[in-house]
Design a protein around this motif. Sequence first.
Motif, PDB file in Angstrom:
ATOM      1  N   ALA A 157       0.827  -1.210   0.000  1.00  0.00           N
ATOM      2  CA  ALA A 157       0.000   0.000   0.000  1.00  0.00           C
ATOM      3  C   ALA A 157       0.859   1.256   0.000  1.00  0.00           C
ATOM      4  CB  ALA A 157      -0.922  -0.011   1.216  1.00  0.00           C
ATOM      5  N   THR A 158       1.923   1.242   0.805  1.00  0.00           N
ATOM      6  CA  THR A 158       2.788   2.417   0.900  1.00  0.00           C
ATOM      7  C   THR A 158       3.514   2.678  -0.418  1.00  0.00           C
ATOM      8  OG1 THR A 158       3.115   1.897   3.253  1.00  0.00           O
ATOM      9  CG2 THR A 158       4.605   3.493   2.276  1.00  0.00           C
ATOM     10  N   VAL A 159       3.980   1.612  -1.074  1.00  0.00           N
ATOM     11  CA  VAL A 159       4.640   1.758  -2.379  1.00  0.00           C
ATOM     12  C   VAL A 159       3.659   2.322  -3.410  1.00  0.00           C
ATOM     13  CG1 VAL A 159       5.691   0.497  -4.299  1.00  0.00           C
ATOM     14  CG2 VAL A 159       6.347  -0.047  -1.946  1.00  0.00           C
ATOM     15  N   MET A 160       2.432   1.823  -3.413  1.00  0.00           N
ATOM     16  CA  MET A 160       1.429   2.292  -4.374  1.00  0.00           C
ATOM     17  C   MET A 160       1.082   3.759  -4.121  1.00  0.00           C
ATOM     18  SD  MET A 160      -1.089  -1.042  -4.583  1.00  0.00           S
ATOM     19  CE  MET A 160      -2.111  -0.352  -5.879  1.00  0.00           C
ATOM     20  N   LEU A 161       1.005   4.158  -2.855  1.00  0.00           N
ATOM     21  CA  LEU A 161       0.730   5.563  -2.554  1.00  0.00           C
ATOM     22  C   LEU A 161       1.889   6.456  -2.992  1.00  0.00           C
ATOM     23  CD1 LEU A 161      -0.893   5.239   0.988  1.00  0.00           C
ATOM     24  CD2 LEU A 161      -2.016   6.106  -1.065  1.00  0.00           C
ATOM     25  N   PHE A 162       3.106   5.957  -2.831  1.00  0.00           N
ATOM     26  CA  PHE A 162       4.286   6.731  -3.202  1.00  0.00           C
ATOM     27  C   PHE A 162       4.381   6.930  -4.716  1.00  0.00           C
ATOM     28  CE2 PHE A 162       9.105   6.742  -3.740  1.00  0.00           C
ATOM     29  CZ  PHE A 162       9.204   8.104  -3.478  1.00  0.00           C
ATOM     30  N   LEU A 163       3.976   5.906  -5.453  1.00  0.00           N
ATOM     31  CA  LEU A 163       4.123   5.953  -6.902  1.00  0.00           C
ATOM     32  C   LEU A 163       2.824   6.283  -7.642  1.00  0.00           C
ATOM     33  CD1 LEU A 163       6.355   2.758  -7.407  1.00  0.00           C
ATOM     34  CD2 LEU A 163       7.109   5.148  -7.205  1.00  0.00           C
ATOM     35  N   GLY A 164       1.687   6.242  -6.936  1.00  0.00           N
ATOM     36  CA  GLY A 164       0.383   6.359  -7.583  1.00  0.00           C
ATOM     37  C   GLY A 164       0.165   7.682  -8.292  1.00  0.00           C
ATOM     38  N   PHE A 196       7.351   9.674   2.702  1.00  0.00           N
ATOM     39  CA  PHE A 196       7.387   8.226   2.522  1.00  0.00           C
ATOM     40  C   PHE A 196       8.710   7.616   2.981  1.00  0.00           C
ATOM     41  CE2 PHE A 196       3.936   9.439  -0.273  1.00  0.00           C
ATOM     42  CZ  PHE A 196       3.001   8.452   0.002  1.00  0.00           C
ATOM     43  N   GLY A 197       9.761   8.422   3.037  1.00  0.00           N
ATOM     44  CA  GLY A 197      11.041   7.912   3.551  1.00  0.00           C
ATOM     45  C   GLY A 197      10.924   7.471   4.996  1.00  0.00           C
ATOM     46  N   ILE A 198      10.301   8.299   5.837  1.00  0.00           N
ATOM     47  CA  ILE A 198      10.137   7.902   7.235  1.00  0.00           C
ATOM     48  C   ILE A 198       9.147   6.742   7.342  1.00  0.00           C
ATOM     49  CG2 ILE A 198       8.269   9.525   7.791  1.00  0.00           C
ATOM     50  CD1 ILE A 198       9.621   9.933  10.505  1.00  0.00           C
ATOM     51  N   GLY A 199       8.182   6.692   6.425  1.00  0.00           N
ATOM     52  CA  GLY A 199       7.242   5.571   6.425  1.00  0.00           C
ATOM     53  C   GLY A 199       7.935   4.252   6.156  1.00  0.00           C
ATOM     54  N   PHE A 200       8.818   4.229   5.170  1.00  0.00           N
ATOM     55  CA  PHE A 200       9.557   3.003   4.852  1.00  0.00           C
ATOM     56  C   PHE A 200      10.514   2.621   5.980  1.00  0.00           C
ATOM     57  CE2 PHE A 200       8.620   4.203   0.308  1.00  0.00           C
ATOM     58  CZ  PHE A 200       7.783   3.121   0.067  1.00  0.00           C
ATOM     59  N   VAL A 227      10.015   3.131   9.235  1.00  0.00           N
ATOM     60  CA  VAL A 227       9.192   2.501  10.279  1.00  0.00           C
ATOM     61  C   VAL A 227       8.795   1.089   9.865  1.00  0.00           C
ATOM     62  CG1 VAL A 227       6.984   2.640  11.504  1.00  0.00           C
ATOM     63  CG2 VAL A 227       8.353   4.702  11.173  1.00  0.00           C
ATOM     64  N   LEU A 228       8.470   0.897   8.589  1.00  0.00           N
ATOM     65  CA  LEU A 228       8.131  -0.432   8.085  1.00  0.00           C
ATOM     66  C   LEU A 228       9.304  -1.402   8.234  1.00  0.00           C
ATOM     67  CD1 LEU A 228       6.138   0.408   4.828  1.00  0.00           C
ATOM     68  CD2 LEU A 228       5.286  -0.944   6.750  1.00  0.00           C
ATOM     69  N   ALA A 229      10.533  -0.919   8.022  1.00  0.00           N
ATOM     70  CA  ALA A 229      11.711  -1.779   8.145  1.00  0.00           C
ATOM     71  C   ALA A 229      11.882  -2.264   9.581  1.00  0.00           C
ATOM     72  CB  ALA A 229      12.955  -1.026   7.682  1.00  0.00           C
ATOM     73  N   VAL A 230      11.724  -1.365  10.542  1.00  0.00           N
ATOM     74  CA  VAL A 230      11.834  -1.754  11.954  1.00  0.00           C
ATOM     75  C   VAL A 230      10.746  -2.760  12.305  1.00  0.00           C
ATOM     76  CG1 VAL A 230      11.691  -0.910  14.331  1.00  0.00           C
ATOM     77  CG2 VAL A 230      12.917   0.429  12.609  1.00  0.00           C
ATOM     78  N   ASP A 231       9.534  -2.496  11.842  1.00  0.00           N
ATOM     79  CA  ASP A 231       8.414  -3.397  12.118  1.00  0.00           C
ATOM     80  C   ASP A 231       8.672  -4.785  11.539  1.00  0.00           C
ATOM     81  OD1 ASP A 231       5.978  -4.361  12.911  1.00  0.00           O
ATOM     82  OD2 ASP A 231       4.793  -3.218  11.470  1.00  0.00           O
ATOM     83  N   PHE A 232       9.203  -4.830  10.307  1.00  0.00           N
ATOM     84  CA  PHE A 232       9.479  -6.123   9.674  1.00  0.00           C
ATOM     85  C   PHE A 232      10.503  -6.920  10.478  1.00  0.00           C
ATOM     86  CE2 PHE A 232      12.322  -8.636   6.979  1.00  0.00           C
ATOM     87  CZ  PHE A 232      11.425  -9.564   6.471  1.00  0.00           C
ATOM     88  N   ILE A 233      11.551  -6.284  10.926  1.00  0.00           N
ATOM     89  CA  ILE A 233      12.593  -6.985  11.691  1.00  0.00           C
ATOM     90  C   ILE A 233      12.003  -7.606  12.949  1.00  0.00           C
ATOM     91  CG2 ILE A 233      14.704  -6.645  13.036  1.00  0.00           C
ATOM     92  CD1 ILE A 233      15.504  -4.496  10.969  1.00  0.00           C
ATOM     93  N   MET A 234      11.160  -6.872  13.644  1.00  0.00           N
ATOM     94  CA  MET A 234      10.599  -7.373  14.898  1.00  0.00           C
ATOM     95  C   MET A 234       9.598  -8.503  14.644  1.00  0.00           C
ATOM     96  SD  MET A 234      10.372  -4.071  17.374  1.00  0.00           S
ATOM     97  CE  MET A 234      10.357  -5.166  18.786  1.00  0.00           C
ATOM     98  N   ARG A 235       8.746  -8.347  13.637  1.00  0.00           N
ATOM     99  CA  ARG A 235       7.788  -9.420  13.340  1.00  0.00           C
ATOM    100  C   ARG A 235       8.503 -10.679  12.848  1.00  0.00           C
ATOM    101  NH1 ARG A 235       2.217  -6.997  10.658  1.00  0.00           N
ATOM    102  NH2 ARG A 235       2.520  -4.820  11.271  1.00  0.00           N
ATOM    103  N   PHE A 236       9.609 -10.480  12.140  1.00  0.00           N
ATOM    104  CA  PHE A 236      10.380 -11.615  11.637  1.00  0.00           C
ATOM    105  C   PHE A 236      11.067 -12.361  12.782  1.00  0.00           C
ATOM    106  CE2 PHE A 236      14.262 -13.489   9.826  1.00  0.00           C
ATOM    107  CZ  PHE A 236      13.711 -14.273   8.825  1.00  0.00           C
ATOM    108  N   LEU A 237      11.509 -11.647  13.802  1.00  0.00           N
ATOM    109  CA  LEU A 237      12.264 -12.251  14.889  1.00  0.00           C
ATOM    110  C   LEU A 237      11.378 -12.891  15.957  1.00  0.00           C
ATOM    111  CD1 LEU A 237      15.065  -9.587  15.513  1.00  0.00           C
ATOM    112  CD2 LEU A 237      15.323 -11.845  14.448  1.00  0.00           C
ATOM    113  N   VAL A 238      10.158 -12.394  16.140  1.00  0.00           N
ATOM    114  CA  VAL A 238       9.345 -12.847  17.262  1.00  0.00           C
ATOM    115  C   VAL A 238       9.006 -14.334  17.146  1.00  0.00           C
ATOM    116  CG1 VAL A 238       7.058 -12.358  16.247  1.00  0.00           C
ATOM    117  CG2 VAL A 238       7.404 -12.157  18.721  1.00  0.00           C
ATOM    118  N   ILE A 239       9.000 -15.010  18.279  1.00  0.00           N
ATOM    119  CA  ILE A 239       8.616 -16.421  18.366  1.00  0.00           C
ATOM    120  C   ILE A 239       7.552 -16.552  19.443  1.00  0.00           C
ATOM    121  CG2 ILE A 239       9.389 -18.770  18.889  1.00  0.00           C
ATOM    122  CD1 ILE A 239      12.154 -18.017  17.910  1.00  0.00           C
ATOM    123  N   GLU A 240       6.417 -17.086  19.079  1.00  0.00           N
ATOM    124  CA  GLU A 240       5.332 -17.257  20.045  1.00  0.00           C
ATOM    125  C   GLU A 240       5.734 -18.234  21.146  1.00  0.00           C
ATOM    126  OE1 GLU A 240       1.481 -17.975  17.864  1.00  0.00           O
ATOM    127  OE2 GLU A 240       2.869 -17.778  16.181  1.00  0.00           O
TER     128      GLU A 240
END
Length: 517
Positions: free
Chosen positions: A121-128, A200-204, A206-219
């Motif tokens: 969604a963020t990429v589409m908004l940036f390029l739309g 959109f730079g700050i948006g991306f 924040v998305l990078a930090v979020d991805f790292i944490m979701r990728f690392l978490v183990i239930e």
Amino acid sequence: MGGTAATPVQYFLSTVQLSRDYSVKPAGLKWRSNTVFIIITVAVGLFTDLFLYGLIVPVLPHMLRERVGLPEYQIQGHVSALLAAYSFASVLGSPPAGILADKVSTRQAPFLGGLFALLLATVMLFLGRSVAVITVARVFQGISAAMVWTIGLALCLETVGPENLGKTIGSIFSFISVGNLAAPVLGGVLYDKAGYPGVFGIGFAVLAVDFIMRFLVIEKKVAARYDTGNPNLGDLEQTTSHGDNDDVSESRERDDENGYPPPYDEESPLLAKKRENEEYKLPENVSWICRKVPVLATFRNPSLLCAFLVAFVQATTLATFDATVPTHSQDLFGFSSLEAGLLFIPLGVFDLTLGPLVGWAVDRYGVKPAAVVGYGFLVPVFALLRLPQEGGKGEIILYTGILALCGVGMAIIGAPAIVESGSVVQKYYEANPEFFGSQGPYAQLYGINCMVFSAGLSLGPLIAGGLTEKIGYGDMNAVVAGICGITATLCWIYLGGKPKMLRSKGFKDRLRHVIGM
């Protein structure tokens, strides 16, 4: 655990969670499955959703004007339609997200899927460069919101349990309120100073930090499998404690604290627990649709239905501010969009300061007091919103002060609906573990909760705007005050179970005597 040492490839696959070989522990298993890290990951996910939503909102009119080339008179209508597209996608996407999350063995995959939708969604908004592309982007944002809120709340409940859910939700809401408050202002400033790349730079980032944490978490239930190498371990045991007689008295005490009065007196804890399970035991002839979507079987409980109503009213009430504060402040004080936006700070700042405290109170004293006090407090506060008139500094201070009081009330009612619905469904799960399966119906529950909340956010502006046009701003808030009063009454009767006085055998006789029947 003995045996042959793991190869580097096996270790890598286990670390990135691409292997179902639970005999090889991933790197950082202890801290990646730690309660604090899981809750922080959920909080960052919710923060990212609200932050990117708020970051884009002040930029949308400029995108439609400069990139798409719409005439000025069409801007407002398209902005409203884009906001509606987000809410509509969130409403429709929440139940499927919950069903999907309860069907898979872990929450991580759909949790990451929601982030992928937000990235797209963020990429589409940036390029739309067209209305169609921007609309599709907002739909993907709504789908992402449905997934992150549904799965995030379910993950919270499974991690901390219903007895600690209040302060957990309060702390998370306190954290994400920062993003909710700062994002619109930051988006406007970045657009003025750096244009679209800055926004959109700050948006991306924040998305990078979020991805790292979701990728690392183990239930926690997944982490439990590595202790034995059993891929089926950690599901049922993680969320239930039925069969443990040592925990019965603790469970009974917890129920009392959370507003669930026990239906027994001076009986053994074992018999008390048995009676509680019987109360929440489902009949054998459950309909086919309930077997397909198990959480629907819990809808017979009035406390759960009341919790959904509370969530809907909470969202509707919140959305009335979005629909009326900017226009009303412009009418009264001639405020610009930036000045009107600053009025939302006193509305949201109390989520930051009061959220953890209210969450602790909900865990300690139950959902009923917080809900009744919160909605009861909002009744006179909404009525006061008719007082500010056209004028100068004094009237602006009065309006800001009343909005701050509204913020206090909104902070108090933030946690009860989520905690109550989780507590009720937890009891059904403990009484019917075979029916709900190893995963439980928690993602389905919060999928419906998210759907109800999103519906409130969608209808709130329409209701508030329509009433304001027909009966005026002051009378519209009087109607909202009346809704809050009715909600407070329903919370007193149903939320957390019926009050003791309504359950007493002599209550009906006393009532008949009072009214002369």
